[in-house]
Design an enzyme around this catalytic site. Structure first.
Site, PDB file in Angstrom:
ATOM      1  N   ASN A  11       7.394  -4.913  10.355  1.00 42.87           N
ATOM      2  CA  ASN A  11       5.994  -4.489  10.328  1.00 42.87           C
ATOM      3  C   ASN A  11       5.214  -5.228  11.412  1.00 42.87           C
ATOM      4  O   ASN A  11       5.190  -6.454  11.421  1.00 42.87           O
ATOM      5  CB  ASN A  11       5.411  -4.800   8.939  1.00 42.87           C
ATOM      6  CG  ASN A  11       3.979  -4.306   8.783  1.00 42.87           C
ATOM      7  OD1 ASN A  11       3.147  -4.527   9.650  1.00 42.87           O
ATOM      8  ND2 ASN A  11       3.710  -3.634   7.676  1.00 42.87           N
ATOM      9  N   HIS A  14       0.466  -7.467  12.231  1.00 43.83           N
ATOM     10  CA  HIS A  14      -0.259  -8.692  12.559  1.00 43.83           C
ATOM     11  C   HIS A  14      -0.101  -9.142  14.000  1.00 43.83           C
ATOM     12  O   HIS A  14      -0.764 -10.094  14.427  1.00 43.83           O
ATOM     13  CB  HIS A  14       0.053  -9.766  11.527  1.00 43.83           C
ATOM     14  CG  HIS A  14      -0.420  -9.320  10.174  1.00 43.83           C
ATOM     15  ND1 HIS A  14      -1.751  -9.079   9.915  1.00 43.83           N
ATOM     16  CD2 HIS A  14       0.244  -8.963   9.070  1.00 43.83           C
ATOM     17  CE1 HIS A  14      -1.872  -8.629   8.676  1.00 43.83           C
ATOM     18  NE2 HIS A  14      -0.680  -8.531   8.147  1.00 43.83           N
ATOM     19  N   HIS A  47       0.846  -0.214   9.347  1.00 44.41           N
ATOM     20  CA  HIS A  47      -0.100   0.211   8.310  1.00 44.41           C
ATOM     21  C   HIS A  47      -1.413   0.593   8.979  1.00 44.41           C
ATOM     22  O   HIS A  47      -2.138  -0.278   9.454  1.00 44.41           O
ATOM     23  CB  HIS A  47      -0.294  -0.951   7.338  1.00 44.41           C
ATOM     24  CG  HIS A  47      -1.155  -0.628   6.158  1.00 44.41           C
ATOM     25  ND1 HIS A  47      -1.415  -1.557   5.175  1.00 44.41           N
ATOM     26  CD2 HIS A  47      -1.809   0.502   5.782  1.00 44.41           C
ATOM     27  CE1 HIS A  47      -2.193  -1.013   4.256  1.00 44.41           C
ATOM     28  NE2 HIS A  47      -2.435   0.232   4.590  1.00 44.41           N
ATOM     29  N   ARG A  49      -4.735   1.217   8.397  1.00 39.84           N
ATOM     30  CA  ARG A  49      -5.708   1.084   7.320  1.00 39.84           C
ATOM     31  C   ARG A  49      -6.972   1.880   7.631  1.00 39.84           C
ATOM     32  O   ARG A  49      -7.317   2.064   8.805  1.00 39.84           O
ATOM     33  CB  ARG A  49      -6.097  -0.395   7.132  1.00 39.84           C
ATOM     34  CG  ARG A  49      -5.067  -1.195   6.373  1.00 39.84           C
ATOM     35  CD  ARG A  49      -5.486  -2.641   6.231  1.00 39.84           C
ATOM     36  NE  ARG A  49      -4.630  -3.381   5.308  1.00 39.84           N
ATOM     37  CZ  ARG A  49      -4.899  -3.560   4.019  1.00 39.84           C
ATOM     38  NH1 ARG A  49      -5.995  -3.025   3.496  1.00 39.84           N
ATOM     39  NH2 ARG A  49      -4.081  -4.256   3.240  1.00 39.84           N
ATOM     40  N   ARG A  53      -8.414  -2.497  10.706  1.00 43.46           N
ATOM     41  CA  ARG A  53      -8.595  -3.926  10.982  1.00 43.46           C
ATOM     42  C   ARG A  53      -7.508  -4.464  11.921  1.00 43.46           C
ATOM     43  O   ARG A  53      -7.701  -5.446  12.595  1.00 43.46           O
ATOM     44  CB  ARG A  53      -8.603  -4.728   9.684  1.00 43.46           C
ATOM     45  CG  ARG A  53      -7.286  -4.699   8.954  1.00 43.46           C
ATOM     46  CD  ARG A  53      -7.343  -5.519   7.672  1.00 43.46           C
ATOM     47  NE  ARG A  53      -8.173  -4.890   6.640  1.00 43.46           N
ATOM     48  CZ  ARG A  53      -8.250  -5.352   5.393  1.00 43.46           C
ATOM     49  NH1 ARG A  53      -7.557  -6.417   5.026  1.00 43.46           N
ATOM     50  NH2 ARG A  53      -9.016  -4.763   4.503  1.00 43.46           N
ATOM     51  N   GLU A  74       2.622   3.359   7.062  1.00 40.76           N
ATOM     52  CA  GLU A  74       2.007   2.984   5.786  1.00 40.76           C
ATOM     53  C   GLU A  74       0.564   3.473   5.772  1.00 40.76           C
ATOM     54  O   GLU A  74      -0.162   3.315   6.769  1.00 40.76           O
ATOM     55  CB  GLU A  74       2.045   1.470   5.598  1.00 40.76           C
ATOM     56  CG  GLU A  74       3.423   0.952   5.302  1.00 40.76           C
ATOM     57  CD  GLU A  74       3.399  -0.508   4.938  1.00 40.76           C
ATOM     58  OE1 GLU A  74       2.485  -1.228   5.361  1.00 40.76           O
ATOM     59  OE2 GLU A  74       4.319  -0.956   4.245  1.00 40.76           O
ATOM     60  N   THR A 105      -2.525  -6.264   1.018  1.00 44.72           N
ATOM     61  CA  THR A 105      -2.186  -5.453  -0.155  1.00 44.72           C
ATOM     62  C   THR A 105      -1.974  -6.355  -1.368  1.00 44.72           C
ATOM     63  O   THR A 105      -1.251  -7.351  -1.285  1.00 44.72           O
ATOM     64  CB  THR A 105      -0.915  -4.635   0.136  1.00 44.72           C
ATOM     65  OG1 THR A 105      -1.184  -3.792   1.252  1.00 44.72           O
ATOM     66  CG2 THR A 105      -0.506  -3.784  -1.058  1.00 44.72           C
ATOM     67  N   GLU A 155       9.115   1.726  -2.670  1.00 43.14           N
ATOM     68  CA  GLU A 155       9.174   0.374  -2.098  1.00 43.14           C
ATOM     69  C   GLU A 155       8.611  -0.574  -3.136  1.00 43.14           C
ATOM     70  O   GLU A 155       7.433  -0.457  -3.520  1.00 43.14           O
ATOM     71  CB  GLU A 155       8.399   0.268  -0.789  1.00 43.14           C
ATOM     72  CG  GLU A 155       8.473  -1.140  -0.213  1.00 43.14           C
ATOM     73  CD  GLU A 155       8.003  -1.266   1.218  1.00 43.14           C
ATOM     74  OE1 GLU A 155       8.127  -0.293   1.990  1.00 43.14           O
ATOM     75  OE2 GLU A 155       7.503  -2.365   1.564  1.00 43.14           O
ATOM     76  N   HIS A 198       6.698  -7.055   1.097  1.00 41.76           N
ATOM     77  CA  HIS A 198       5.406  -7.756   1.017  1.00 41.76           C
ATOM     78  C   HIS A 198       5.598  -9.240   0.717  1.00 41.76           C
ATOM     79  O   HIS A 198       6.064  -9.630  -0.355  1.00 41.76           O
ATOM     80  CB  HIS A 198       4.421  -7.163   0.014  1.00 41.76           C
ATOM     81  CG  HIS A 198       3.050  -7.703   0.281  1.00 41.76           C
ATOM     82  ND1 HIS A 198       2.184  -7.154   1.187  1.00 41.76           N
ATOM     83  CD2 HIS A 198       2.436  -8.795  -0.214  1.00 41.76           C
ATOM     84  CE1 HIS A 198       1.070  -7.882   1.227  1.00 41.76           C
ATOM     85  NE2 HIS A 198       1.205  -8.880   0.395  1.00 41.76           N
ATOM     86  N   GLY A 199       5.267 -10.016   1.726  1.00 41.58           N
ATOM     87  CA  GLY A 199       5.268 -11.465   1.551  1.00 41.58           C
ATOM     88  C   GLY A 199       6.604 -12.143   1.751  1.00 41.58           C
ATOM     89  O   GLY A 199       6.704 -13.361   1.646  1.00 41.58           O
TER      90      GLY A 199
END
Ligand SMILES: CC(=O)[C@@H](O)[C@H](O)COP(=O)(O)O
Ligand SMILES: NCC(=O)COP(=O)(O)O
Length: 252
Positions: A11, A14, A47, A49, A53, A74, A105, A155, A198-199
Site C-alpha cells: 500500500n 503514505h 486508498h 479517500r 488526504r 481501496e 481506518t 480482507e 492493517h497495521g
C-alpha cells in the site's frame, strides 16, 4: 512476482502522505510502486479517500496505467468512488469504511446491519469486471454476511491484533490471533478468498502469514516507515522474506 502461495500487496498511501506534506510531486507513489514490485510485491494497493488526504485521483490513474501488477483500489462504497473505479477498472476494489475525522481506518465495514446499501456497489463493480473485496472484522458471522452479499473476497482487519501486539499484551494478542484464525477458516470453508491487513509490521506479520487460508496481505504504513531507514526495496524484501518464512515454518 513471488512464487509463494501468499501474495504481498504493498500500500503506497503514505508515500503520498509525505509527498503532500510539501504540496509537491515527490516522493512519487508510482515510483514507490515500481520499487516495491522490483523488491517482491505481487500487487499494489492504494486508498483513494473521499478527502484525498494522501492518494489523489491522478495517482490512482497512473498506478493503473504505469504499473504492471494488479491494482487494489481501496474505497468507500459511495457513488463517486464506484463511478471512479468502474471508469478506471483496476484489478480489484476493496470496500472500506471511512470517516473524515479518523486518522486511519478504525475497523471493518459494517456488512451486517449496513449491508443493503452495499449490494448495488458490489454489483456495479463486479459488473465492470472488478474483483470485489470487503474489509471486515474477523468474525464468523461476518463471513456469513460477506457470502450472502456475494463478495468473492474478504480482507480481515488485523488492526486490533496489531495494537495488542504492539502493546505487548500477550493474552489479547493470542485472543485476536485466534479470532483471525477462526474467521479465516470459516470464510475459506464458505468459499471466500481470505486477505488480511492493517497495521502489520515486520515483527507482527508472522502469525498472520502462517494462517493457511490467508492468500494476500496488504501492508503499507510499516513498509513506508521502515523505508525511511533502509529504503523501500529492502523493506519490502524483508517483509516478503518474513511472510515466506512464517508460511514455510507453519507448513513444516
Ligand atoms: C483499509 C486499511 O486498513 C488501509 O489500507 C487504509 O488505507 C488505511 O487508511 P490510511 O491508508 O489512510 O491510513
Ligand atoms: N488494507 C490494509 C492496507 O492496505 C495497508 O494497511 P497499513 O499497513 O497501511 O496499516
Amino acid at each position: 512476482m513471488s512464487a509463494s502461495s501468499l501474495r504481498l500487496g504493498v500500500n503506497v498511501d503514505h508515500v503520498a502522505t509525505l509527498r503532500n506534506a510539501r504540496g509537491g510531486s515527490y516522493p512519487d507513489p508510482v515510483r514507490a510502486a515500481h520499487e516495491a514490485v522490483r523488491a517482491g510485491a505481487d500487487g499494489i494497493t492504494a486508498h483513494l479517500r473521499e478527502d484525498r488526504r494522501h492518494i489523489r485521483d491522478a495517482d490512482m490513474e497512473r498506478l493503473r496505467r504505469e504499473v504492471d501488477r494488479p491494482l487494489n483500489f481501496e474505497m468507500a462504497a459511495t457513488g463517486e468512488m464506484v463511478a471512479l473505479a468502474c471508469a478506471l477498472r483496476p484489478h480489484a476494489a476493496c470496500l472500506v469504511p471511512e470517516k473524515r475525522e479518523e486518522r486511519t481506518t478504525e475497523g471493518g465495514l459494517d456488512i451486517v446491519t449496513g449491508r443493503e446499501h452495499l449490494r448495488p456497489a458490489i454489483a456495479r463493480l463486479a459488473g465492470a469486471g472488478i474483483r470485489v473485496s470487503l474489509f471486515v472484522e474477523p468474525e464468523v458471522h461476518v463471513m456469513e454476511a460477506a457470502r450472502a452479499l456475494g463478495a468473492p473476497v474478504v480482507e480481515l482487519h488485523t488492526g486490533t491484533y496489531c495494537e495488542a501486539y504492539l502493546a505487548g499484551d500477550e493474552a489479547a494478542t493470542a485472543r485476536e490471533l485466534a479470532r483471525l484464525a477462526r474467521a479465516a477458516a470459516h470464510g475459506a470453508a464458505l468459499g471466500l478468498e481470505i486477505h488480511a491487513g492493517h497495521g502489520l509490521t515486520l515483527e507482527s506479520v508472522g502469525p498472520v502469514a502462517a494462517l493457511p487460508q490467508v492468500r494476500e496481505l496488504n501492508i503499507g504504513h510499516a513498509l513506508v516507515a521502515e523505508a525511511v531507514f533502509v529504503g523501500l526495496g529492502p523493506a519490502v524484501a524483508a517483509m516478503r522474506a518474513a511472510m515466506d518464512a512464517a508460511r514455510a515454518e507453519a507448513a513444516a
